[in-house]
Scaffold this active site. Structure first.
Site, PDB file in Angstrom:
ATOM      1  N   ALA A 216       3.883  58.165  21.519  1.00 49.29           N
ATOM      2  CA  ALA A 216       2.467  58.082  21.859  1.00 49.29           C
ATOM      3  C   ALA A 216       2.265  57.036  22.949  1.00 49.29           C
ATOM      4  O   ALA A 216       2.837  55.951  22.910  1.00 49.29           O
ATOM      5  CB  ALA A 216       1.647  57.724  20.626  1.00 49.29           C
ATOM      6  N   SER A 248       5.108  54.706  18.555  1.00 46.87           N
ATOM      7  CA  SER A 248       4.242  54.136  19.587  1.00 46.87           C
ATOM      8  C   SER A 248       5.067  53.739  20.801  1.00 46.87           C
ATOM      9  O   SER A 248       6.246  53.375  20.666  1.00 46.87           O
ATOM     10  CB  SER A 248       3.538  52.885  19.052  1.00 46.87           C
ATOM     11  OG  SER A 248       4.458  51.810  18.902  1.00 46.87           O
ATOM     12  N   ASP A 249       4.469  53.820  21.985  1.00 44.40           N
ATOM     13  CA  ASP A 249       5.079  53.104  23.097  1.00 44.40           C
ATOM     14  C   ASP A 249       5.072  51.630  22.728  1.00 44.40           C
ATOM     15  O   ASP A 249       4.290  51.181  21.880  1.00 44.40           O
ATOM     16  CB  ASP A 249       4.314  53.370  24.400  1.00 44.40           C
ATOM     17  CG  ASP A 249       5.182  53.155  25.626  1.00 44.40           C
ATOM     18  OD1 ASP A 249       6.228  52.481  25.519  1.00 44.40           O
ATOM     19  OD2 ASP A 249       4.824  53.662  26.709  1.00 44.40           O
ATOM     20  N   TRP A 250       5.941  50.872  23.361  1.00 42.32           N
ATOM     21  CA  TRP A 250       6.190  49.499  22.923  1.00 42.32           C
ATOM     22  C   TRP A 250       4.933  48.639  23.111  1.00 42.32           C
ATOM     23  O   TRP A 250       4.469  48.462  24.231  1.00 42.32           O
ATOM     24  CB  TRP A 250       7.386  48.944  23.674  1.00 42.32           C
ATOM     25  CG  TRP A 250       8.695  49.167  22.966  1.00 42.32           C
ATOM     26  CD1 TRP A 250       9.662  48.227  22.760  1.00 42.32           C
ATOM     27  CD2 TRP A 250       9.202  50.369  22.346  1.00 42.32           C
ATOM     28  NE1 TRP A 250      10.727  48.768  22.058  1.00 42.32           N
ATOM     29  CE2 TRP A 250      10.460  50.083  21.790  1.00 42.32           C
ATOM     30  CE3 TRP A 250       8.695  51.658  22.205  1.00 42.32           C
ATOM     31  CZ2 TRP A 250      11.228  51.014  21.110  1.00 42.32           C
ATOM     32  CZ3 TRP A 250       9.455  52.601  21.530  1.00 42.32           C
ATOM     33  CH2 TRP A 250      10.703  52.279  20.992  1.00 42.32           C
ATOM     34  N   ALA A 252       2.004  49.535  21.941  1.00 43.57           N
ATOM     35  CA  ALA A 252       0.836  50.406  22.117  1.00 43.57           C
ATOM     36  C   ALA A 252      -0.028  50.506  20.863  1.00 43.57           C
ATOM     37  O   ALA A 252      -1.148  51.014  20.943  1.00 43.57           O
ATOM     38  CB  ALA A 252       1.269  51.810  22.551  1.00 43.57           C
TER      39      ALA A 252
END
Length: 822
Positions: A216, A248-250, A252
């Site tokens: 995401a 999640s993107d890091w 995010a």
């Protein structure tokens, strides 16, 4: 707040790559429920909150191993950014898409899986399947194409190939993360039809191929951040039946309460927002434990698929260094797009050439940011061409006054006496860790010995290999002290206010001094950095460049030397391109012009040598004002570690340039119909163009680009004929009319006259890639997917009654064969 508390078993069919039937037969769902019942609430929260920068948590009590993950669009770096653990550097996303070759993506996927297994990596964070909405996008090079169908086909091939060997792929960034400006906060406003038909389609194809993980994005879409967005429920887990892990993107994840939404895994870990805060929220009844259970089920299902739950990961193919290098070399050549050739190519093996341009000896093998890996070796155009042709070389232009990382063979670690430098971690003046490092460019994070560090020290001995004024210095964040031969040369604070953390890590600010040195002279360098940036649980988080730039001629003198070399050579080859600061994660481009005086260099060389070949070493389109004044233009993209040998293969005809454009190349930036990447003052970025991006937008405006989508020349000629259509299958004959074997990419587009729907002038429906020997004819079958005829109504997919026109040829503007369908 929506609570996702899905069924306790499998979520249903996930398409062509699904393991659902296999898993039902093995009792996987029952086993997951059994293991879930053994976990208390705290253990469940730990599993979804991450265990490190690139590590998913495990649980020894249920036999679950920790699962490292790795960035993976252009190679598998592993958990650490460390030259001591090198990785194969693959061609960029644009390069792989330029091959239009699903089978080649299958081979690349096998290599990615093998690299992952060798580094104990369970998931590679790729492919990047966002679209080329604007050529200014900073990660344009990392994404496949401006076309959703081509992107989707490449993504599906990548996912199938990697996961066939028990390693998870992770298509990213879901969704509409198509630019870098304000990427953490931008709110993309896009209508539902454009979302479904364009931006979501490559993810849909990835899920249909069986993806086990999806990432995401940072951005919001239509007012809701993507880690909590309803699009995670529908269509991802609803209509598509995705039963894997949404990571999640890091950084995010935006809130603790967001754990009730569709993201399953918060990274990096341990997470401040999930971890203890989430555990408290569950215990307080603010978030139902059933929502956490559903996330844990997905992680356990993922762990079973990658072999982390039973300790039996699948075997992967064996790739020796030689075998891996040969695949990368072949892929790089097959990706190169010859957009212009007056007959100068291929070159004869005995032709002396002047090899010019800044990219000849110092090219870009890859784009910047999380796609970066550190290969064990590289081949430059200079080394590759020098092996097969008589070569005279000079750069002709300097691209930057910034420091470049010192060449490893010029520095010696004073502790070991071997090439490189000595690195020490210090805590309040006391040494707590020491390393030998064989590079002048370091990315430091995740090192357990560095968690208590308050300073680092670098020591090396530099040997000058040229007389003159050298630039010596350091790039870093923090308070820097530079000593040369034991004397203080410079000191001060280095900071990047408001910088993207990736940019700060890979392109930190610099301090430099000059010293006049003689060839062979040695000088001791000592650098101390204090006020270190650190992250909780990870320790030091820092990029460091030890720079030593050798003496240079003035720009005018260097340009004159290049022009003179071109004047006396049979052929002039100029390698031009972008820089790491221009095409990288963390920032979008401001211009499509080549940096520095590269355009002037090409024009000057072409003026004295009509047999000038220009190699463009960029991951995305650039303006080429000289393109009609040179004999040939070859686009190399970012081709990976075997650039030099692959380029030599293509220029000499040992291999054909096999690429076709996956994105439109403009004449000038002002011609580009969809350009903007900058949010409005309220933080929104509106995709007002709807479904008209890329070549669709170009066709709509009627402006002619420099080179259209799908274009690419080879070293032979072709004759297509006899197009027939039966149902949704097109068949045609293709004959190789030249005297060399070659590659033909049959591209099938649809159009619809007098449509009541706002449609593109035409759109890519399908393609087929074939090879044929001289004089050989091949009958080519192109299945046309149902989706190519459908449009999104806002509630469902529908087909407008009436006939469509099928166009087949070699680019979106070169379509000699037509037929009616319906």
């Amino acid at each position: 707040m929506r609570f996702r508390v899905g069924p306790s078993g499998l979520s249903g069919s996930v398409g062509e790559g699904s393991h659902v039937d296999e898993e039902r037969g093995s009792g996987m769902a029952a086993r997951i429920e059994e293991l879930l019942a053994k976990l208390d609430t705290a253990a469940k929260v730990r599993l979804i909150s991450g265990a490190g920068m690139f590590r998913m948590a495990g649980d020894a009590g249920i036999g679950l191993a920790e699962m490292p993950v790795s960035d993976g669009p252009s190679g598998v770096r592993g958990e650490n950014w460390d030259e001591r653990e090198p990785s194969v550097s693959l061609p960029s996303g644009t390069a792989l898409a330029a091959t239009w070759d699903r089978e080649l993506l299958g081979e690349i996927g096998a290599l990615i899986a093998a690299q992952a297994r060798a580094k104990d990596v369970y998931a590679v964070l790729g492919p990047t399947v966002n679209l080329h909405r604007s050529p200014l996008g900073g990660r344009h090079f990392e994404c496949f194409s401006e076309d959703p169908m081509l992107s989707g086909e490449m993504a599906a091939a990548y996912v199938r190939a990697v996961q066939a060997h028990g390693v998870s792929a992770c298509p990213k960034h879901y969704v509409a993360n198509d630019a870098e400006t304000d990427r953490f906060t931008v709110d993309v406003r896009v209508d539902d039809r454009a979302l479904r038909e364009l931006y979501l389609y490559p993810f849909e194809r990835s899920v249909a191929a069986g993806a086990w993980m999806v990432m995401a994005a940072y951005n919001s879409v239509n007012g809701v951040t993507m880690t909590e967005n309803p699009l995670l429920d529908e269509p991802l887990e609803g209509a598509w039946g995705f039963d894997g892990v949404v990571v999640s993107d890091w950084t995010a994840v935006r809130s603790t309460e967001g754990a009730a939404a569709g993201t399953d895994l918060c990274m990096p870990g341990p997470s401040e927002l999930w971890g203890a805060k989430l555990l408290d929220a569950v215990r307080a009844g603010e978030i139902p434990e059933a929502a956490i259970d559903e996330k844990v089920r997905r992680i356990l299902r993922f762990a079973t698929r990658v072999g982390a739950l039973d300790g039996t990961p699948s075997p992967t193919p064996e790739f020796s260094d030689e075998k891996a290098g040969e695949l990368v070399r072949r892929a790089a050549a097959d990706a190169m797009v010859l957009v212009r050739n007056d007959g100068v190519l291929p070159l004869r093996a005995d032709q002396p050439v002047a090899l010019l341009g800044p990219g000849a000896a110092a090219p870009r093998f890859m784009g910047g940011g999380s796609a970066t890996v550190i290969p064990a070796h590289t081949t430059t155009p200079l080394t590759g061409l020098s092996a097969v042709l008589p070569v005279t070389h000079t750069p002709g232009v300097w691209l930057s006054d910034e420091l470049t990382a010192v060449a490893t063979d010029l520095i010696t670690d004073p502790d070991t006496g071997t090439p490189g430098l000595a690195l020490r971690y210090l805590a309040d003046g006391e040494e707590i860790g020491r390393q030998h490092r064989a590079t002048g460019s370091l990315v430091l994070f995740g090192d357990a010995t560095a968690e208590r560090a308050t300073a680092i020290e670098l020591r090396t001995r530099l040997r000058a290999d040229a007389d003159g004024e050298w630039w010596i210095g350091v790039g870093a964040m923090g308070r820097v002290r530079l000593e040369l031969d034991g004397e203080l040369a410079d000191a001060g604070e280095l900071a990047m206010s408001g910088a993207d953390p990736v940019a700060a890590l890979l392109h930190p600010p610099q301090r430099t001094v000059t010293r006049t040195l003689r060839a062979g002279q040695e000088i001791d360098i000592r650098i101390t950095i204090e006020n270190l940036i650190s992250m909780p649980g990870l320790g030091v988080f820092l990029g460091v460049t030890l720079g030593a730039t050798p003496p240079r001629r003035t720009e005018d003198a260097e340009s004159a030397a290049a022009v003179e070399a071109a004047r006396t050579a049979r052929v002039a080859i100029v390698v031009v391109g972008t820089t790491e600061q221009i095409e990288s994660e963390g920032a979008d481009r401001a211009t499509l012009r080549l940096p520095g005086r590269q355009d002037d260099l090409v024009a000057a060389v072409a003026a004295v040598n009509p047999r000038t070949v220009v190699v463009v070493n960029s991951g995305a389109p650039v303006e080429m004002p000289w393109r009609d004044d040179v004999a040939a233009v070859l686009l190399s993209w970012f081709p990976g570690q075997e650039f030099g040998t692959a380029l030599a293969d293509v220029l000499t005809g040992a291999r054909e340039p096999g690429g076709r454009l996956p994105t439109t190349w403009p004449v000038t930036m002002s011609d580009v119909p969809v350009l903007d990447t900058t949010p409005a003052a309220d933080g929104t970025l509106t995709y007002a163009e709807g479904v008209h991006i890329g070549y669709r937008a170009w066709l709509r405006t009627g402006v002619e680009p420099a080179y259209p989508f799908g274009h690419g020349l080879g070293y032979t000629t072709w004759e297509p004929s006899d197009l027939e259509v039966s149902g949704h299958t097109a068949t045609l004959t293709v004959r190789n009319t030249g005297d060399r074997p070659g590659k033909y990419v049959a591209q099938a587009y649809l159009s619809r006259e007098q449509s009541v729907i706002d449609r593109p002038v035409r759109w890519l429906a399908a393609f087929a890639t074939i090879t044929a020997e001289p004089g050989e004819s091949r009958r080519v079958e192109i299945p046309l997917p149902d989706r190519a005829f459908e449009h999104w109504t806002g509630r469902q997919w529908a087909v407008e009654p009436g006939a469509f026109t099928l166009h087949v040829g070699t680019s979106v503007t070169d379509l000699p064969l037509t037929a009616r369908i319906g």
